[in-house]
Design a protein around this motif. Sequence first.
Motif, PDB file in Angstrom:
ATOM      1  N   LEU A 143       3.032   9.536 -59.320  1.00 18.81           N
ATOM      2  CA  LEU A 143       2.904   8.246 -59.974  1.00 18.81           C
ATOM      3  C   LEU A 143       2.522   7.190 -58.955  1.00 18.81           C
ATOM      4  O   LEU A 143       3.278   6.924 -58.014  1.00 18.81           O
ATOM      5  N   TYR A 144       1.346   6.593 -59.111  1.00 14.92           N
ATOM      6  CA  TYR A 144       0.994   5.383 -58.375  1.00 14.92           C
ATOM      7  C   TYR A 144       1.381   4.207 -59.265  1.00 14.92           C
ATOM      8  O   TYR A 144       1.023   4.181 -60.454  1.00 14.92           O
ATOM      9  N   THR A 145       2.117   3.252 -58.692  1.00 16.16           N
ATOM     10  CA  THR A 145       2.571   2.129 -59.501  1.00 16.16           C
ATOM     11  C   THR A 145       2.471   0.819 -58.718  1.00 16.16           C
ATOM     12  O   THR A 145       2.959   0.754 -57.586  1.00 16.16           O
ATOM     13  N   PRO A 146       1.813  -0.203 -59.326  1.00 18.11           N
ATOM     14  CA  PRO A 146       1.026  -0.144 -60.548  1.00 18.11           C
ATOM     15  C   PRO A 146      -0.151   0.836 -60.434  1.00 18.11           C
ATOM     16  O   PRO A 146      -0.515   1.244 -59.334  1.00 18.11           O
ATOM     17  N   TRP A 147      -0.748   1.136 -61.564  1.00 21.41           N
ATOM     18  CA  TRP A 147      -1.757   2.198 -61.671  1.00 21.41           C
ATOM     19  C   TRP A 147      -2.938   2.008 -60.737  1.00 21.41           C
ATOM     20  O   TRP A 147      -3.532   2.979 -60.261  1.00 21.41           O
ATOM     21  N   PHE A 148      -3.332   0.743 -60.462  1.00 19.78           N
ATOM     22  CA  PHE A 148      -4.561   0.503 -59.695  1.00 19.78           C
ATOM     23  C   PHE A 148      -4.459   0.957 -58.245  1.00 19.78           C
ATOM     24  O   PHE A 148      -5.474   1.086 -57.559  1.00 19.78           O
ATOM     25  N   TRP A 149      -3.228   1.233 -57.762  1.00 18.10           N
ATOM     26  CA  TRP A 149      -3.099   1.704 -56.385  1.00 18.10           C
ATOM     27  C   TRP A 149      -3.704   3.083 -56.193  1.00 18.10           C
ATOM     28  O   TRP A 149      -4.091   3.448 -55.076  1.00 18.10           O
ATOM     29  N   ARG A 150      -3.801   3.850 -57.233  1.00 18.55           N
ATOM     30  CA  ARG A 150      -4.476   5.156 -57.118  1.00 18.55           C
ATOM     31  C   ARG A 150      -5.935   4.956 -56.711  1.00 18.55           C
ATOM     32  O   ARG A 150      -6.463   5.671 -55.851  1.00 18.55           O
ATOM     33  N   ILE A 151      -6.581   3.969 -57.315  1.00 16.85           N
ATOM     34  CA  ILE A 151      -7.981   3.679 -56.999  1.00 16.85           C
ATOM     35  C   ILE A 151      -8.096   3.114 -55.579  1.00 16.85           C
ATOM     36  O   ILE A 151      -8.956   3.534 -54.789  1.00 16.85           O
ATOM     37  N   ILE A 152      -7.217   2.156 -55.262  1.00 19.33           N
ATOM     38  CA  ILE A 152      -7.261   1.538 -53.936  1.00 19.33           C
ATOM     39  C   ILE A 152      -7.084   2.578 -52.841  1.00 19.33           C
ATOM     40  O   ILE A 152      -7.842   2.615 -51.856  1.00 19.33           O
ATOM     41  N   MET A 153      -6.101   3.454 -53.004  1.00 18.13           N
ATOM     42  CA  MET A 153      -5.822   4.432 -51.950  1.00 18.13           C
ATOM     43  C   MET A 153      -6.875   5.533 -51.893  1.00 18.13           C
ATOM     44  O   MET A 153      -7.127   6.098 -50.820  1.00 18.13           O
ATOM     45  N   THR A 154      -7.511   5.828 -53.001  1.00 17.92           N
ATOM     46  CA  THR A 154      -8.625   6.780 -52.985  1.00 17.92           C
ATOM     47  C   THR A 154      -9.753   6.242 -52.106  1.00 17.92           C
ATOM     48  O   THR A 154     -10.358   6.974 -51.306  1.00 17.92           O
ATOM     49  N   ILE A 155     -10.018   4.951 -52.233  1.00 15.00           N
ATOM     50  CA  ILE A 155     -11.054   4.310 -51.418  1.00 15.00           C
ATOM     51  C   ILE A 155     -10.646   4.295 -49.947  1.00 15.00           C
ATOM     52  O   ILE A 155     -11.442   4.637 -49.058  1.00 15.00           O
ATOM     53  N   ILE A 156      -9.412   3.901 -49.669  1.00 15.53           N
ATOM     54  CA  ILE A 156      -8.947   3.818 -48.282  1.00 15.53           C
ATOM     55  C   ILE A 156      -8.964   5.185 -47.611  1.00 15.53           C
ATOM     56  O   ILE A 156      -9.390   5.333 -46.452  1.00 15.53           O
ATOM     57  N   ARG A 157      -8.556   6.219 -48.323  1.00 17.51           N
ATOM     58  CA  ARG A 157      -8.569   7.567 -47.740  1.00 17.51           C
ATOM     59  C   ARG A 157      -9.985   8.049 -47.466  1.00 17.51           C
ATOM     60  O   ARG A 157     -10.212   8.842 -46.547  1.00 17.51           O
ATOM     61  N   ALA A 158     -10.942   7.562 -48.260  1.00 15.13           N
ATOM     62  CA  ALA A 158     -12.326   8.025 -48.131  1.00 15.13           C
ATOM     63  C   ALA A 158     -13.120   7.279 -47.059  1.00 15.13           C
ATOM     64  O   ALA A 158     -14.215   7.713 -46.689  1.00 15.13           O
ATOM     65  N   LEU A 159     -12.577   6.188 -46.543  1.00 13.40           N
ATOM     66  CA  LEU A 159     -13.318   5.414 -45.545  1.00 13.40           C
ATOM     67  C   LEU A 159     -13.537   6.230 -44.270  1.00 13.40           C
ATOM     68  O   LEU A 159     -12.593   6.822 -43.741  1.00 13.40           O
ATOM     69  N   PRO A 160     -14.760   6.278 -43.749  1.00 11.95           N
ATOM     70  CA  PRO A 160     -14.993   6.956 -42.465  1.00 11.95           C
ATOM     71  C   PRO A 160     -14.157   6.310 -41.363  1.00 11.95           C
ATOM     72  O   PRO A 160     -13.941   5.094 -41.368  1.00 11.95           O
ATOM     73  N   ARG A 161     -13.707   7.101 -40.411  1.00 12.45           N
ATOM     74  CA  ARG A 161     -12.816   6.597 -39.372  1.00 12.45           C
ATOM     75  C   ARG A 161     -13.402   5.398 -38.608  1.00 12.45           C
ATOM     76  O   ARG A 161     -12.669   4.440 -38.331  1.00 12.45           O
ATOM     77  N   PRO A 162     -14.702   5.384 -38.230  1.00 13.66           N
ATOM     78  CA  PRO A 162     -15.220   4.198 -37.504  1.00 13.66           C
ATOM     79  C   PRO A 162     -15.058   2.920 -38.295  1.00 13.66           C
ATOM     80  O   PRO A 162     -14.774   1.853 -37.715  1.00 13.66           O
ATOM     81  N   ILE A 163     -15.246   2.975 -39.620  1.00  7.89           N
ATOM     82  CA  ILE A 163     -15.077   1.790 -40.450  1.00  7.89           C
ATOM     83  C   ILE A 163     -13.595   1.443 -40.576  1.00  7.89           C
ATOM     84  O   ILE A 163     -13.182   0.294 -40.437  1.00  7.89           O
ATOM     85  N   PHE A 164     -12.791   2.466 -40.832  1.00  3.01           N
ATOM     86  CA  PHE A 164     -11.353   2.251 -41.001  1.00  3.01           C
ATOM     87  C   PHE A 164     -10.733   1.650 -39.739  1.00  3.01           C
ATOM     88  O   PHE A 164      -9.863   0.774 -39.824  1.00  3.01           O
ATOM     89  N   ASN A 165     -11.191   2.087 -38.571  1.00  6.34           N
ATOM     90  CA  ASN A 165     -10.618   1.604 -37.313  1.00  6.34           C
ATOM     91  C   ASN A 165     -10.894   0.121 -37.039  1.00  6.34           C
ATOM     92  O   ASN A 165     -10.215  -0.495 -36.212  1.00  6.34           O
ATOM     93  N   ARG A 166     -11.875  -0.451 -37.743  1.00  2.00           N
ATOM     94  CA  ARG A 166     -12.164  -1.876 -37.570  1.00  2.00           C
ATOM     95  C   ARG A 166     -11.316  -2.750 -38.474  1.00  2.00           C
ATOM     96  O   ARG A 166     -11.329  -3.974 -38.358  1.00  2.00           O
ATOM     97  N   MET A 167     -10.566  -2.120 -39.362  1.00  2.00           N
ATOM     98  CA  MET A 167      -9.757  -2.885 -40.311  1.00  2.00           C
ATOM     99  C   MET A 167      -8.411  -3.252 -39.698  1.00  2.00           C
ATOM    100  O   MET A 167      -7.768  -2.454 -39.062  1.00  2.00           O
ATOM    101  N   LYS A 168      -7.992  -4.492 -39.892  1.00  3.51           N
ATOM    102  CA  LYS A 168      -6.718  -5.001 -39.364  1.00  3.51           C
ATOM    103  C   LYS A 168      -5.651  -4.888 -40.444  1.00  3.51           C
ATOM    104  O   LYS A 168      -5.176  -5.886 -40.993  1.00  3.51           O
ATOM    105  N   ILE A 169      -5.296  -3.673 -40.754  1.00  2.00           N
ATOM    106  CA  ILE A 169      -4.283  -3.459 -41.796  1.00  2.00           C
ATOM    107  C   ILE A 169      -3.156  -2.568 -41.279  1.00  2.00           C
ATOM    108  O   ILE A 169      -3.296  -1.909 -40.274  1.00  2.00           O
TER     109      ILE A 169
END
Length: 253
Positions: free
Chosen positions: A227-253
């Motif tokens: 269960l992702y709650t609220p539901w939209f976190w499933r979409i958000i985390m699908t995107i975050i997991r799919a980000l290539p490492r060079p792009i992800f490494n530039r994010m300040k999160i």
Amino acid sequence: MSGETVLILGATSAIAERFARLRAADGDRLLLVGRDAGRLDAIATDLKARGADPATATLALDLAAPAEGFAAAFAAMTAALGGHVDVVLVAYGQLGDAAVTTADADPAAVVDLLTVNMTSACAWASVAAAHMERRGRGTIAAIGSVAGDRGRRSNYVYGAAKGGLALFMEGLAHRFAGTAVRVVTVKPGFVDTPMTAGMAKGGPLWATPDAVAADIDRAIAKGRPVLYTPWFWRIIMTIIRALPRPIFNRMKI
């Protein structure tokens, strides 16, 4: 689902308390476990007024390190619920502070955070699984976090713990596939609770404990494995997991 026995580990957390209110309205018998005996008793009194079974009770215990061991403590909890448990919710956790993810982090603090959020939670899920396997039915639910979906610089120790818990629960679900024992992993996003008191709040990504608790109650009723709650976190985390490492490494999160 009316009249079930429900064990809530970490019952003083905001989400757990709201979940307990939903189960009280169904007339369930609850055992509330946590460290603060006074707070547990106050919650139990409130739940009985809301319709919980009069046998609803409390138990003060250090869930990360029960003195008598996990198996013995769970056996005592089962006895307090009349000999069987229908639903177990593992709801406790600790966010930790930013110092745990610095280069000079205290190793003991790292171990403590992993113990609270992962190893002890896995131990409770394990002893609950043994009980439900003998009974042939039941539901084990554990609150993880979307933070466990990908390691991030801001909270990778907490994220690693929740990610490990999610993987453990996934394996447990696989073990019981095709049986009447259900395993539910809950992955909330940002929730406005005392645990997140130090964070800036507000905006569409934040949820209330009531909304998350209602989602958990429905997921348990339906036996949803994740269960992702609220539901939209499933979409958000699908995107975050799919980000290539060079792009992800530039994010300040």
